[in-house]
Write an enzyme that holds these catalytic residues in place. Structure first.
Site, PDB file in Angstrom:
ATOM      1  N   ASP A  83     -44.377 -81.998 -17.091  1.00  0.00           N
ATOM      2  CA  ASP A  83     -44.707 -81.291 -15.845  1.00  0.00           C
ATOM      3  C   ASP A  83     -45.925 -81.923 -15.174  1.00  0.00           C
ATOM      4  O   ASP A  83     -46.772 -82.529 -15.833  1.00  0.00           O
ATOM      5  CB  ASP A  83     -44.994 -79.809 -16.133  1.00  0.00           C
ATOM      6  CG  ASP A  83     -46.149 -79.629 -17.111  1.00  0.00           C
ATOM      7  OD1 ASP A  83     -46.229 -80.429 -18.073  1.00  0.00           O
ATOM      8  OD2 ASP A  83     -46.972 -78.720 -16.909  1.00  0.00           O
ATOM      9  N   GLU A  84     -46.017 -81.737 -13.870  1.00  0.00           N
ATOM     10  CA  GLU A  84     -47.228 -82.029 -13.094  1.00  0.00           C
ATOM     11  C   GLU A  84     -47.834 -83.404 -13.384  1.00  0.00           C
ATOM     12  O   GLU A  84     -49.049 -83.546 -13.469  1.00  0.00           O
ATOM     13  CB  GLU A  84     -48.278 -80.932 -13.350  1.00  0.00           C
ATOM     14  CG  GLU A  84     -47.808 -79.592 -12.831  1.00  0.00           C
ATOM     15  CD  GLU A  84     -48.736 -78.439 -13.188  1.00  0.00           C
ATOM     16  OE1 GLU A  84     -48.969 -77.620 -12.296  1.00  0.00           O
ATOM     17  OE2 GLU A  84     -49.189 -78.334 -14.340  1.00  0.00           O
TER      18      GLU A  84
HETATM   19  C1  ACM Z   1     -46.209 -75.504 -15.992  1.00  0.00           C
HETATM   20  O1  ACM Z   1     -46.416 -74.308 -15.764  1.00  0.00           O
HETATM   21  N1  ACM Z   1     -47.050 -76.435 -15.561  1.00  0.00           N
HETATM   22  C2  ACM Z   1     -45.041 -75.930 -16.721  1.00  0.00           C
END
Ligand code: ACM
Length: 343
Positions: free
Chosen positions: A148-149
């Site tokens: 993620d991110e």
């Molecule tokens: C997330 O909440 N960054 C997966």
């Protein structure tokens, strides 16, 4: 501490929740001992959000959690978040940085600034070694690689990294799990599991990434941030918790959604299960965590286990009110959010 996790496992088991996903690494700390890289915990384990003391699980600690979970029919899924959310590793191991200089520790809550060097073989030796030690600690079938991110990783580098990291998981004999952005790789192993953390009204890019996982023969865990995240405030009176996922999340919000209608083209057969994540940057103790998890975790358990046509919020509420009395008797901490006529 393990002594805090075990009673929490009892709470999960009492709600028929059978998986515990542990997010073990992030920018602010590295929480699992890896024998080949003791610096990860000796250096990267010492920090936490807000300058709090850090901490980490020894391998024996981790085995104790896995064993206590197994006694309760709960599978533990460990996550090493990569290639972003890796500042603690970059602080611990100078050789992971392109200039060979250790990164500075970070104890704030900004996201998306760190990345592994996706074109460095040193990175892949590191990832392979960490995943191998984690696989050895993990009797369950899944290793979660995060994903993620990763805003500091270019799209090409990101897809390249995910493809390689997923292949390394496959090499351990485990099944890959990753946040839904891993769908940006077009070479995921068969059976890869994506974890959807976009909103219930899915933005196009999130939906496309998630669908790409299904299209490659994978399935999804549904944890839409605006209904499933247990760290979101129930309402603005909560002293702790976040609001970034479309504001507050009421018990009704947590209950009244259907995992099989969030993503067009992704139905029951494509969904492995649901998950209610709780991130701890605004929580310090297990009491604070438990109080925030309940009562929405009960709503999530019903999303998970009850057929959609049998689910009705007005039917759930009286049952939840009775459960709250039982929690009182058992000493389970829980909020009583406004909007429900609690006994
Ligand atoms: C997330 O909440 N960054 C997966």
């Amino acid at each position: 501490p393990v002594a805090d996790v075990v009673p929490y496992l009892d709470r999960l088991a009492s709600l028929k929740i059978n998986v515990l996903h542990l997010h073990l690494t992030d920018d602010q700390g590295w929480r699992i001992a890896i024998d080949a890289y003791p610096e990860l915990t000796e250096v990267g384990g010492l920090t936490a959000v807000g300058g709090d003391p850090g901490g980490f699980y020894s391998k024996d600690d981790y085995r104790a959690i896995v064993a206590a979970a197994a006694e309760r029919h709960i599978t533990v899924v460990p996550e090493i978040d990569m290639p972003g959310h890796t500042n603690a590793a970059l602080v611990s191991l100078p050789e992971l940085n392109p200039d060979g200089a250790a990164a500075e520790p970070y104890t704030g809550t900004r996201v998306g600034f760190s990345t592994l060097d996706t074109r460095s073989e040193t990175t892949y030796r590191f990832v392979e070694t960490v995943l191998a030690e984690l696989a050895e600690l993990t009797p369950g079938p899944y290793l979660h690689i995060g994903g993620d991110e990763s805003h500091a990783t270019s799209p090409d580098d990101y897809a390249y990294f995910v493809t390689r990291a997923a292949a390394l998981v496959e090499g351990t004999g485990k099944t890959v799990v990753g946040w839904h952005q891993i769908g940006q790789s077009d070479a995921l192993p068969e059976g890869t599991v994506g974890q959807y953390w976009g909103y219930v009204e899915a933005p196009d890019a999130d939906a496309a990434d998630a669908r790409a996982i299904v299209a490659q023969g994978g399935r999804l865990i549904m944890s839409p941030a605006d209904v499933a995240y247990l760290d979101m405030k129930y309402d603005v009176t909560n002293p702790r918790g976040a609001m970034w996922a479309n504001g507050t999340t009421s018990v009704r919000d947590a209950y009244a959604w259907d995992p099989a209608t969030v993503l067009p083209g992704v139905g029951e057969a494509d969904i492995l299960g649901v998950e209610a994540p709780l991130w701890t940057e605004t929580f310090r103790t297990i009491d604070e965590v438990e109080e925030m998890a309940m009562p929405r975790l009960a709503a999530m358990a019903e999303v998970a286990w009850s057929a959609q046509e049998l689910r009705d919020y007005d039917d759930f509420v009286p049952r939840l009110m009775r459960l709250s009395l039982r929690w009182d008797a058992e000493g389970v901490r829980h909020l009583r959010p406004a909007g429900i006529p609690w006994p």
